[in-house]
Every structure is written in C-alpha cells, then in structure tokens.
Write a protein that holds these residues in place. Structure first.
Motif, mmCIF file in Angstrom:
data_model
loop_
_atom_site.group_PDB
_atom_site.id
_atom_site.type_symbol
_atom_site.label_atom_id
_atom_site.label_comp_id
_atom_site.label_asym_id
_atom_site.label_seq_id
_atom_site.Cartn_x
_atom_site.Cartn_y
_atom_site.Cartn_z
ATOM 1 N N GLY A 1 29.295 30.308 40.545
ATOM 2 C CA GLY A 1 30.584 29.646 40.648
ATOM 3 C C GLY A 1 31.724 30.389 39.984
ATOM 4 O O GLY A 1 32.771 29.809 39.706
ATOM 5 N N MET A 2 31.524 31.693 39.748
ATOM 6 C CA MET A 2 32.554 32.496 39.082
ATOM 7 C C MET A 2 32.994 33.657 39.967
ATOM 8 O O MET A 2 33.407 34.710 39.476
ATOM 9 C CB MET A 2 32.014 33.024 37.748
ATOM 10 N N PHE A 3 32.929 33.462 41.281
ATOM 11 C CA PHE A 3 33.278 34.530 42.222
ATOM 12 C C PHE A 3 34.181 33.954 43.303
ATOM 13 O O PHE A 3 33.880 32.913 43.888
ATOM 14 C CB PHE A 3 32.003 35.113 42.853
ATOM 15 N N TRP A 4 35.295 34.642 43.547
ATOM 16 C CA TRP A 4 36.195 34.238 44.621
ATOM 17 C C TRP A 4 35.751 34.899 45.923
ATOM 18 O O TRP A 4 35.988 36.095 46.129
ATOM 19 C CB TRP A 4 37.630 34.705 44.330
ATOM 20 N N THR A 5 35.101 34.156 46.789
ATOM 21 C CA THR A 5 34.683 34.750 48.062
ATOM 22 C C THR A 5 35.884 35.117 48.910
ATOM 23 O O THR A 5 35.859 36.084 49.674
ATOM 24 C CB THR A 5 33.785 33.773 48.838
ATOM 25 N N TRP A 6 36.976 34.361 48.749
ATOM 26 C CA TRP A 6 38.180 34.624 49.545
ATOM 27 C C TRP A 6 38.973 35.816 49.015
ATOM 28 O O TRP A 6 39.814 36.371 49.702
ATOM 29 C CB TRP A 6 39.073 33.386 49.564
ATOM 30 N N ASN A 7 38.681 36.218 47.779
ATOM 31 C CA ASN A 7 39.464 37.275 47.156
ATOM 32 C C ASN A 7 38.596 38.449 46.714
ATOM 33 O O ASN A 7 39.091 39.396 46.106
ATOM 34 C CB ASN A 7 40.222 36.716 45.948
ATOM 35 N N SER A 8 37.285 38.373 46.977
ATOM 36 C CA SER A 8 36.339 39.448 46.642
ATOM 37 C C SER A 8 36.492 39.924 45.204
ATOM 38 O O SER A 8 36.711 41.101 44.927
ATOM 39 C CB SER A 8 36.521 40.632 47.596
ATOM 40 N N GLY A 9 36.359 39.000 44.278
ATOM 41 C CA GLY A 9 36.440 39.351 42.872
ATOM 42 C C GLY A 9 35.963 38.213 42.000
ATOM 43 O O GLY A 9 35.773 37.086 42.463
ATOM 44 N N TYR A 10 35.748 38.527 40.726
ATOM 45 C CA TYR A 10 35.200 37.552 39.789
ATOM 46 C C TYR A 10 36.295 36.774 39.065
ATOM 47 O O TYR A 10 37.374 37.300 38.788
ATOM 48 C CB TYR A 10 34.305 38.250 38.763
ATOM 49 N N ILE A 11 35.973 35.527 38.771
ATOM 50 C CA ILE A 11 36.781 34.722 37.856
ATOM 51 C C ILE A 11 36.299 35.082 36.456
ATOM 52 O O ILE A 11 35.134 34.872 36.123
ATOM 53 C CB ILE A 11 36.589 33.217 38.122
ATOM 54 N N PHE A 12 37.166 35.621 35.644
ATOM 55 C CA PHE A 12 36.759 36.078 34.314
ATOM 56 C C PHE A 12 36.621 34.922 33.336
ATOM 57 O O PHE A 12 35.709 34.893 32.520
ATOM 58 C CB PHE A 12 37.774 37.086 33.771
ATOM 59 N N THR A 13 37.552 33.991 33.420
ATOM 60 C CA THR A 13 37.540 32.807 32.546
ATOM 61 C C THR A 13 37.917 31.600 33.396
ATOM 62 O O THR A 13 38.890 31.643 34.150
ATOM 63 C CB THR A 13 38.539 32.950 31.382
ATOM 64 N N LYS A 14 37.132 30.543 33.276
ATOM 65 C CA LYS A 14 37.403 29.326 34.046
ATOM 66 C C LYS A 14 37.482 28.144 33.082
ATOM 67 O O LYS A 14 36.524 27.850 32.360
ATOM 68 C CB LYS A 14 36.306 29.071 35.081
ATOM 69 N N LEU A 15 38.628 27.481 33.095
ATOM 70 C CA LEU A 15 38.776 26.219 32.368
ATOM 71 C C LEU A 15 39.342 25.187 33.325
ATOM 72 O O LEU A 15 40.360 25.427 33.981
ATOM 73 C CB LEU A 15 39.694 26.369 31.151
ATOM 74 N N GLU A 16 38.657 24.066 33.401
ATOM 75 C CA GLU A 16 39.124 22.956 34.211
ATOM 76 C C GLU A 16 39.110 21.690 33.355
ATOM 77 O O GLU A 16 38.267 21.534 32.469
ATOM 78 C CB GLU A 16 38.235 22.758 35.445
ATOM 79 N N GLY A 17 40.072 20.815 33.600
ATOM 80 C CA GLY A 17 40.141 19.590 32.837
ATOM 81 C C GLY A 17 41.220 18.674 33.377
ATOM 82 O O GLY A 17 41.550 18.719 34.567
ATOM 83 N N ARG A 18 41.791 17.855 32.478
ATOM 84 C CA ARG A 18 42.826 16.911 32.880
ATOM 85 C C ARG A 18 43.862 16.777 31.771
ATOM 86 O O ARG A 18 43.559 16.947 30.590
ATOM 87 C CB ARG A 18 42.235 15.524 33.171
ATOM 88 N N SER A 19 45.086 16.498 32.177
ATOM 89 C CA SER A 19 46.140 16.150 31.236
ATOM 90 C C SER A 19 47.047 15.120 31.901
ATOM 91 O O SER A 19 47.470 15.309 33.051
ATOM 92 C CB SER A 19 46.968 17.376 30.837
ATOM 93 N N GLU A 20 47.334 14.059 31.186
ATOM 94 C CA GLU A 20 48.211 13.023 31.729
ATOM 95 C C GLU A 20 49.635 13.528 31.915
ATOM 96 O O GLU A 20 50.440 12.896 32.610
ATOM 97 C CB GLU A 20 48.196 11.793 30.820
ATOM 98 N N GLN A 21 49.952 14.671 31.330
ATOM 99 C CA GLN A 21 51.294 15.225 31.489
ATOM 100 C C GLN A 21 51.372 16.240 32.630
ATOM 101 O O GLN A 21 52.459 16.741 32.931
ATOM 102 C CB GLN A 21 51.758 15.855 30.175
ATOM 103 N N ALA A 22 50.257 16.536 33.261
ATOM 104 C CA ALA A 22 50.283 17.421 34.426
ATOM 105 C C ALA A 22 50.740 16.632 35.652
ATOM 106 O O ALA A 22 50.419 15.448 35.794
ATOM 107 C CB ALA A 22 48.907 18.017 34.666
#
Length: 243
Positions: A128-149
């Motif tokens: 889950g750290m590879f962009w198939t659409w962009n042929s490259g790796y995601i180096f750092t992945k952070l996902e979450g939530r913020s009520e201010q987003a």
C-alpha cells in the motif's frame, strides 16, 4: 591439502569480529505516545487531529567511523508501520566491531528503485505504499482526521516523488546523544532508540513552515509534499538513547 587447510585456518583467525545494531523506532506526538484513532492531538497551528495510518520507509542505512570508513547495509529497505510493532525494530547484521560517529539513513526510496518496477519484500506494491498511477513509492503516509479540515474532515498526506523540482527523498544523520560514538562489539547487541515525532511533519523549523489543516489537508506528492518532507527531515527523527 596441507596448504589449503592452513589458509582456511588463517582466514578464520583473521576474520574481524562483528556485532548487531538494533534500531528501535518509537512513534510519538510531542510528549504523547502515538495511538491510532483513539487520541486527539494538536499541532502548532492549533488544529486538533487524530491519526489512522502512519507508515514510512527507512533505507540506505550507513554507519561511519571517525576515520571516514563507512559500513552500508545491503538491500537496505525497511517499511516501518505504527500498526505493526515488529516493523518498528530494524536489526543490522554483521556490522564490523568498532566506534561509529554517525548514523545515516534515507527517509524514502532511492530513485533507482522507484523506476525498477514491481519488487518484493518491503518494496512489494501490495504493502500500500506504491502509486500504480505514478510509478513510484509513497515515502511517508499519514492519514487521519481533523474537525478543522474542509469537506469530509479527512487528512491525507502521501509524501513521495523523486524528480526535480518535487524531489522528496531526504537523507538525515540524527545527532548522537552527547556526541558519544556508537560502540559496536560482538558481545553485545547495540540498541539505538529513536523517537519519531509525528508533529515533525506539521511543525516546521519556522512558523512559516507550520502546516494548517484548514488550508492544507490533502497532499499526494507535488510542491506541498516538498514542504512536508523538509519539515520531517528537520524535526521528526531524534536518537533518544543508546544502550
């Protein structure tokens, strides 16, 4: 036969001693432990947020002695995940005994491996750290939530890219505590404990570098990814102690 046996014995006697170095990655948010989904944190911009996913690559690990001699780990690619405790410990094998004054590693994946196609192990695209659409790796992945987003309140930060002007590969050498060298020896597994502070992504070296989720909340490479990579290269990794 006698000569061959003698040479073998000499090789065994002359083989330099080696030891293990264990890198331990301890994920925190400021002075709090990182807990996925359950704890709300606040960044320097005053945005409350939670974290659902926190993954990153550590690669090209090197140890350097005072005389400039460098030991490099072979096939040095490790995917560290908050959701997988076993991934947070990286053991370096067969490190020549001696005193090392610098630990260096890359946050991300080097350009050669980014263009090498599907690979195995830590670089397996199914991680889950590879962009198939962009042929490259995601180096750092952070996902979450913020009520201010805006919108659905989701935070998506996928930091990657190895081409100028949006190259986000970063190589760092965290300071050794007290500038004391890392003593590698055969009789003891050296433990290097690193604090990895999530706030290092969002709280920059200056106030202008701080990330405000009200305006920046969805990044998948590009110019803004460079900002985040610069932030975490400067402040996310710290060697806490060595024993």
């Amino acid at each position: 036969m006698l000569v061959s046996c003698k040479d073998t014995q000499q090789d065994e006697v002359l083989a330099p001693p080696t030891g293990k170095v264990v890198l331990e990655f301890d994920h925190v948010v400021g002075n709090q432990a990182l807990d996925l989904e359950t704890t709300t944190y606040t960044n320097a911009a005053g945005n409350p947020f939670t974290v659902n996913t926190f993954n990153y690559y550590i690669s090209n690990i090197k140890l350097t002695q005072a005389d400039g001699t460098v030991w490099s780990e072979t096939e040095s690619y490790h995917l560290v995940k908050e959701s997988d405790a076993s991934s947070q410990q990286v053991t370096l094998q067969q490190v020549p005994a001696g005193k090392y004054t610098r630990l260096t590693f890359t946050i991300g994946v080097d350009s050669a491996r980014n263009v090498a196609g599907a690979q195995a192990g830590a670089l397996e695209p199914r991680n889950g750290m590879f962009w198939t659409w962009n042929s490259g790796y995601i180096f750092t992945k952070l996902e979450g939530r913020s009520e201010q987003a805006p919108g659905n309140k989701a935070l998506i930060f996928h930091i990657g890219g190895f081409k100028a002007p949006n190259n986000t590969i970063r190589t760092i050498s965290p300071a050794l505590p007290g500038n004391a060298p890392l003593q590698v020896q055969a009789s003891h597994d050296l433990q290097v404990h690193l604090k990895v502070d999530v706030l290092g992504m969002f709280n920059g070296p200056t106030p202008n570098d701080n990330i405000d989720f009200r305006t920046l909340y969805d990044v998948m490479g590009g110019r803004e990814a460079v900002r985040l990579a610069d932030n975490y290269a400067a402040g996310m990794f710290r060697i806490d102690y060595v024993k």
